[in-house]
Each structure stands twice: as C-alpha cells, then as structure tokens.
Design an enzyme around this catalytic site. Structure first.
Site, short mmCIF file in Angstrom:
data_model
loop_
_atom_site.label_atom_id
_atom_site.label_comp_id
_atom_site.label_asym_id
_atom_site.label_seq_id
_atom_site.Cartn_x
_atom_site.Cartn_y
_atom_site.Cartn_z
N TRP A 81 37.79 9.88 87.56
CA TRP A 81 38.45 10.92 88.37
C TRP A 81 37.41 12.02 88.45
O TRP A 81 37.09 12.68 87.46
CB TRP A 81 39.73 11.37 87.66
CG TRP A 81 40.36 12.63 88.17
CD1 TRP A 81 40.23 13.88 87.66
CD2 TRP A 81 41.26 12.77 89.28
NE1 TRP A 81 40.98 14.77 88.39
CE2 TRP A 81 41.61 14.13 89.39
CE3 TRP A 81 41.78 11.86 90.22
CZ2 TRP A 81 42.47 14.61 90.37
CZ3 TRP A 81 42.64 12.35 91.20
CH2 TRP A 81 42.98 13.70 91.26
N LYS A 128 62.00 22.76 93.37
CA LYS A 128 61.99 21.65 92.39
C LYS A 128 63.35 21.00 92.34
O LYS A 128 63.48 19.78 92.35
CB LYS A 128 61.61 22.13 90.97
CG LYS A 128 60.17 22.49 90.72
CD LYS A 128 59.20 21.35 90.76
CE LYS A 128 58.69 21.11 92.15
NZ LYS A 128 57.48 21.73 92.59
N GLU A 141 60.09 28.49 93.84
CA GLU A 141 59.57 27.25 93.29
C GLU A 141 60.65 26.52 92.48
O GLU A 141 60.78 25.29 92.57
CB GLU A 141 58.33 27.56 92.42
CG GLU A 141 57.68 26.38 91.72
CD GLU A 141 57.22 25.25 92.63
OE1 GLU A 141 57.24 25.39 93.86
OE2 GLU A 141 56.89 24.18 92.09
N GLU A 181 64.22 19.00 95.58
CA GLU A 181 63.38 17.79 95.74
C GLU A 181 63.86 16.61 94.92
O GLU A 181 63.84 15.49 95.39
CB GLU A 181 61.96 18.10 95.23
CG GLU A 181 61.04 18.74 96.20
CD GLU A 181 59.66 18.88 95.57
OE1 GLU A 181 59.54 19.59 94.56
OE2 GLU A 181 58.73 18.27 96.10
N ASN A 232 34.64 10.33 79.49
CA ASN A 232 35.76 11.16 79.98
C ASN A 232 35.50 12.58 79.50
O ASN A 232 35.07 12.76 78.37
CB ASN A 232 37.09 10.72 79.35
CG ASN A 232 37.55 9.38 79.88
OD1 ASN A 232 36.91 8.79 80.74
ND2 ASN A 232 38.67 8.92 79.36
N GLY A 233 35.82 13.56 80.32
CA GLY A 233 35.65 14.94 79.87
C GLY A 233 34.64 15.68 80.73
O GLY A 233 34.24 15.19 81.80
N LYS A 268 53.55 11.92 97.88
CA LYS A 268 52.71 12.78 97.04
C LYS A 268 51.67 13.51 97.88
O LYS A 268 51.31 14.64 97.59
CB LYS A 268 52.04 11.93 95.95
CG LYS A 268 51.27 12.74 94.93
CD LYS A 268 52.20 13.63 94.10
CE LYS A 268 51.46 14.68 93.32
NZ LYS A 268 52.32 15.82 92.98
N CYS A 271 40.17 10.25 83.86
CA CYS A 271 39.36 9.04 83.70
C CYS A 271 39.94 8.12 82.62
O CYS A 271 40.65 8.56 81.73
CB CYS A 271 37.95 9.41 83.28
SG CYS A 271 37.19 10.62 84.34
N ARG A 316 46.72 6.59 85.48
CA ARG A 316 46.15 7.91 85.23
C ARG A 316 45.57 8.52 86.50
O ARG A 316 45.28 9.71 86.55
CB ARG A 316 45.02 7.81 84.18
CG ARG A 316 45.53 7.36 82.83
CD ARG A 316 44.40 6.86 81.97
NE ARG A 316 43.58 7.90 81.43
CZ ARG A 316 43.65 8.36 80.19
NH1 ARG A 316 44.52 7.83 79.35
NH2 ARG A 316 42.86 9.30 79.76
N HIS A 332 72.18 41.33 101.32
CA HIS A 332 72.04 41.31 102.79
C HIS A 332 72.51 39.99 103.39
O HIS A 332 72.13 39.64 104.49
CB HIS A 332 70.58 41.58 103.17
CG HIS A 332 70.11 42.93 102.73
ND1 HIS A 332 70.53 44.09 103.35
CD2 HIS A 332 69.33 43.32 101.71
CE1 HIS A 332 69.99 45.13 102.73
NE2 HIS A 332 69.26 44.69 101.73
C1 F6R Z 1 56.51 20.14 95.85
C2 F6R Z 1 55.41 19.43 96.45
C3 F6R Z 1 55.03 19.73 97.86
C4 F6R Z 1 53.52 20.00 97.93
C5 F6R Z 1 53.07 20.17 99.38
C6 F6R Z 1 51.60 20.53 99.47
O1 F6R Z 1 56.78 19.70 94.57
O2 F6R Z 1 54.80 18.63 95.81
O3 F6R Z 1 55.75 20.80 98.35
O4 F6R Z 1 53.25 21.17 97.19
O5 F6R Z 1 53.29 18.98 100.07
O6 F6R Z 1 50.81 19.56 98.88
P1 F6R Z 1 49.31 19.86 98.49
O7 F6R Z 1 49.31 20.88 97.40
O8 F6R Z 1 48.76 18.53 98.01
O9 F6R Z 1 48.63 20.36 99.71
#
Ligand code: F6R
Length: 614
Positions: free
Chosen positions: A75, A491, A487, A494, A101-102, A609, A2, A27, A510
């Site tokens: 938020w 990262k 993971e 990506e 906020n909070g 995103k 928020c 934010r 293998h």
């Molecule tokens: C990796 C990434 C994507 C999401 C995936 C699922 O950094 O951001 O692999 O993890 O698209 O997204 P959510 O968690 O929003 O369902």
C-alpha cells in the site's frame, strides 16, 4: 496496509506465499511481489502493480521453484504504485531482497548518503534505502547479514516490519520489527512469517508474536533465534492460537468498521509521525515548506470535497480561518464544478478525498487547475488520481479503509487540516507562540485521549439498544461541533437506514423544532466550550417537548447530566481539537444501532467505497 508473508521449509514456497498474500488482501494494497531462492541458488524477484492474480499471471512462464521465499502486498507510502516500487526490492548486487511494512522517516538523508558513496537506486521507495543500507554496511564492515541488519537498524528512524533473503545464505530468513506487527509460525522443520497470523494459521497453531525491537532468524534445521539490535537474546513465548481466519482478517473485530473505529489512535499517531515533533514542540508539513510562497500569499482557500470529507472540510474552514486569518469557503465538489465559480491564481483549492478517486472532487480539481488556482490535496490512497492531479498535498496515512462508512479517514483528514493550519499560521505569524505551543502539545495527546473515548464502547453499545426502533434522529452541535453533528447523522443514515439530520443547534428553533416529540431522539454535542451555555438552553427546549436526549459532554459536567437522558463523557481538550474526540462516540452509536438492526454494516445498500461516477 502492506502485508508480509514468508516461508522456509521443505515444501515449495510459491504456493504458500501466494495463498498467504490472498489471505492478506483484506488489508488493501496496490501491488504485489514475491522473491524465492531456487535450488541452484538464484534469487528471483517478481512483482507487479495490481492484484495478486495479476502477479500469478505474470509469473506463469517464470521459474517459481524454491523452498524459501518472501512475499508482499504494498500500500504505497513513498513513490506511486508501480511494479518498480512494489516489493521485494533487491540490493545493488542483487544478493539481498527485502520486503517492508512501515515508513522509514529518515530515508531521504540515508539515500543521499548512500548515493554519495555511489549506490544506485531503482525505485522511489524508502524500503529500497533500507536494503541498500544493509548491504552497504555488510560489505564495508565485512559482516554477516544479521550483524549488518543490526547495524543498519540503529541508523533508521521510523516504523518497520521487514523480511530479508540472502542469496549467499539460502537457508535463512531474517525478519525484524519496530511498531509494525510480525508473527512467526513454527511448523515441523519449517517456519512461516506473516504481518498477522492469517497466512499462518492454516499450517500451524504455534506462533511467536515478535516484540518491538525483535530480530528473528529463521534457519532450516535450527531453533528460532530472537535477538535485539544489540544482539541480546530476547525470550518471547511460543503461543498456541485458536482463531478462525475471518476473525483474524478483521483483527478479532466482527466488522471492518468497528476495527477501523478502534484503529483511530494508531492512525492519528501515524498521520502525525514526522510532522508533529513533540520534543521540539512544532509542526512541519513538507508541502508548507516547499510551497510556502503560494500558501502564504493565497487570498482565499476553497475546500472542495464530498460526504464525510466535506464535513472534515467544514472543520478545516473553522481552524484555518481562526489560526491563519484567511477566508475559507467549503464547497460540495459536485456543485462547485458546475457553477462556473470565480477563481483566480491567488486562490488555493484544497481537495479532500479518502479514496482520491471521487469523480466530482477530481473534476473540481481539474476545473480549478484550468482556471489557474493552486491545488492542495488531502488524500489517503497514495498515487490515486486526485494526488496525481494536484500541485502539492499531504497524505493522511491512516491505511486502507475497507468499511464503506468513512471513520478513520475523517479523523485523519481533520488532523491534517489542523497541522496545515498550525504550520501555516506559524510561518505567517498569525498565531501567538503560546497558543501555537498549546495546540501542538494537545494534538500530540489526542491518540491517548481517543483511547479513553474508545473505552466508552460498552456503554454506547448498551444505550444504543433503546434507540434501534427510532425512525428519525436529530443531531445538534455548534461551532466545531456542528460538522460533528452532520457527520454523526450521516453515519447513522448510511448504515442503519434511519433518517437522521444534523443541524447547528441554534437553527433548531427556525424549523426543525416542529419535528420534536417523544419519538425523536436528539443527539447533542454539548462539550464545555465557548457556546456551552447556549447549547444547554437548546437541550432544555428539546426536553420541554419530551424528546430523549443523548448528550456528549466534557468529563465532570454536572449540569447536563441532570437534564439529558443519556450522557457520554469525553476527555477535555482544546475546542478546535474536540471533533477528533466527539466524532468517535457518534461512529460507535451508528455502528451499534445498525448491528442491532441486523444491517450489513461494512457494505450498506446502494453505497460504494469509491464513487468514481457522477
Ligand atoms: C461517508 C462516506 C462518503 C465519502 C464520500 C467522499 O461515510 O464514506 O460520504 O466520504 O463519498 O469520498 P472520498 O473521501 O473518497 O472522496
């Protein structure tokens, strides 16, 4: 998270407030609102779901005059995103308006007590409880607003940054903070307020960063007064700031991704707030209390998710199986939804999603629901589609994630899965008391240990330079470290566009070992756990083929430092909690390599995103 803006002075408040809200848009938020007192003494509140521009449209034919006002971007934490739940909130008499906020942790108790006294509520928020409590105390005890705020805050458990307007005292704004930041800007015959300095710097460079426990009284024609809840004066220095707006939005970090990596200790504290009780040494999740029967009687758990959330699911599988002794499957939501899987009403499907909007995960949830399974959501975005479609769930409460590469959401998801496994194992009696207490205690120490890991940033930045021109990377780990390897590889690919694969370390021989030569850097998560000796053998096999090895080890490891090219030392913790620490250096490594390569870290090519399409 928020955002708060406030203004009192000689200028029209509305434009300053709206501009301030726009400065805070970075934010992330789901609704917005303003409150202003006009020259006739009317306290007008306008709020809408959606973006600030929707609020601007909404007020087009409304009275937006007045030289004093407060504004907010919300938020959602309690109650879905809606205009009703958006801030500001009026008190019962509509004399007071608050923004907040909070999280007020004891809001349910306070609300119940106020309702018993006849107070009526118009929203589902914890914030409205606060303004109602302040007014109730003010009227009952016949107090001025400042004293009523001080009394009310003594009853509140939780985190807050608040700002209040009082129609009966139209020349003052009262603001208070605890664990949530608040900045007062001091101009000539005017005050500004912000949840950070970004709405303020345009007007003045003189600011006061309120300390925890501070209550600020901004009155026209008077000096800023700062006291605590016991009305003791607090001396907080006025600072001169010299920062540009872009820097402030990212909290001084060059990218949102780095900011979000560094936020993790605070995010995990928020995620555990009200759930991990360190004094009573226990974990409570309301979903486990409310839906104990469905969870305890589940024959099987099926975790569905995509990408990073799926990796969190792999860690969840190991911890749920080991503590709760129930079978757990982890499925890519995109595969699961099209496979006509066998599902019964005794299955519990756990859907993990940061955005709560991922199309495949949502479709998997709906399909599982139709087949009669019980659905548990683990999401970040409050009120998003997945939590609205589930039977119950637990939010991860890490705040909006703006960088496209998921970082803090991953550690938030793993934390919730860990709390779920602990709470459930405890009610089912599948965990020994000693082990339970040991994990709960260690979990509460994780935010501090994360801070220690973040201190490695400079080291990781400098070692990353040597790897900028690699075309391929291999990431290896075993047990709880295998999903961490996946993971780390995700990262890197990506954001740096370097091809990277994650493998269980023992699988290397293998197939992937054929790829290993001096051009293939290998990252090995080799912390001191049950499979440590076996991982050392893997490292030796890699070194025999001349690859450069970056090893993540437990602090004090004397063996691996003799074999690996680069060693990153992590604080020791219990094996099942290691991913919460070992993921962070891999996030930082990917980040710094991508920055060295000049890539757009926050918005990598081809990625969104929130993947709301198949
Ligand atoms: C990796 C990434 C994507 C999401 C995936 C699922 O950094 O951001 O692999 O993890 O698209 O997204 P959510 O968690 O929003 O369902």
């Amino acid at each position: 998270m928020c955002g708060i803006v406030g203004y009192i002075g000689k200028k029209g408040a509305y434009n300053i407030l709206i501009k301030g809200l726009k400065r805070l848009e970075y934010r992330g938020y789901d609704s917005a609102g303003v409150a202003m007192i006009n020259s006739n003494g009317a306290l007008n509140v306008y709020k809408t779901k959606g973006k600030v521009c929707e609020l601007e449209n909404y007020v087009k034919d409304k009275d937006i005059t007045g030289n004093i006002g407060i504004a907010h971007t919300r938020w959602a934490t309690h109650g879905e995103p809606s205009s009703q739940n958006a801030h500001p909130h009026y008190s019962e008499s509509r004399n007071l308006a608050i923004i907040h906020n909070g999280i007020i942790e004891n809001y349910a108790d306070l609300k119940k007590k106020l309702q018993e006294k006849g107070v009526h509520f118009r929203s589902d928020t914890d914030t409205e409880v606060l303004v109602q409590l302040i007014e109730y105390i003010q009227l009952q005890k016949k107090l001025d607003l400042l004293t009523a705020v001080q009394y009310a805050l003594r009853e509140v458990i939780g985190a807050y940054a608040i700002a209040l307007l009082d129609k009966t005292n139209p020349n003052q704004i009262i603001a208070a903070r605890k664990q949530s930041p608040l900045v007062v800007g001091i101009g000539k015959d005017e005050f500004f307020l912000g949840s950070d300095a970004s709405p303020i710097v345009e007007y003045t460079d003189k600011v006061v960063y309120l300390e925890d426990g501070a209550i600020a009284v901004m009155r026209l024609g008077e000096e800023l007064k700062i006291v605590n809840i016991l009305n003791h004066k607090m001396d907080t220095p006025v600072q001169t700031i010299d920062i540009n707006l872009g820097q402030i939005e990212k909290g001084g970090f060059p990218h949102f991704m780095l900011k979000e990596i560094f936020e993790q200790p605070e995010c995990i504290t928020n995620c555990m707030r009200g759930r991990v009780n360190t004094s009573a040494n226990n974990v409570t999740l309301s979903a486990v209390i409310d839906y104990k029967k469905q969870l305890v009687n589940a024959k099987r758990f099926i975790i569905v998710a995509c990408g990073t959330s799926w990796h969190a699911g792999l860690i969840g599988k190991q911890i749920l199986e080991s503590l709760c002794r129930k079978p757990v499957d982890v499925e890519y939501a995109s595969e699961f939804r099209y496979r006509n899987p066998v599902l019964t009403k005794d299955d519990v499907v756990i859907a993990i999603s940061q955005s709560g909007e991922t199309a495949d995960t949502l479709a998997a949830v709906n399909m599982a629901k139709e087949k009669g399974a019980f659905i548990y959501g683990i999401c970040n975005a409050i009120g998003s589609s997945i939590p609205r479609s589930t039977d119950t769930g637990s939010y991860i409460h890490v705040g909006p994630e703006i960088g496209v590469a998921s970082t803090k959401a991953f550690t938030g998801q793993v934390t919730v899965l860990t709390m779920l496994a602990l709470a459930l194992a405890n009610v089912m009696g599948t965990i020994e008391e000693k082990k339970y207490l040991e994990i709960v205690k260690e979990l509460s120490l994780i935010p501090d240990k994360m801070k220690e890991v973040l201190n490695l940033n400079d080291k990781i930045e400098s070692l990353s330079r040597a790897f900028t021109y690699a075309h391929n990377f291999l990431y290896l780990g075993r047990g709880f470290s295998y999903p961490v390897a996946l993971e780390g590889a995700l990262k890197l690919k990506e954001i740096s566009y370097i091809h990277a694969e994650g493998y269980p370390a023992a699988e290397m021989k293998h197939g992937p070992i054929a790829l290993i030569d001096s051009d293939m850097p290998v990252v090995v998560v080799a912390t001191h756990n049950a499979l440590y000796e076996k991982v050392i053998s893997n490292i030796q096999e890699i070194k025999a083929r001349n690859a450069r090895v970056i090893a993540l080890v437990t602090k004090g490891d004397k063996t691996i430092s003799k074999i690996a090219d680069q060693v990153i030392e992590l604080p020791a913790t219990i094996e099942c909690l290691e991913p919460l620490l070992s993921t962070i250096p891999l996030q930082l490594l990917a980040y710094h390599i991508a920055v060295c390569k000049g890539k757009n870290v926050d918005q990598p090519r081809n990625l969104a995103k929130s993947v709301t399409v198949e």
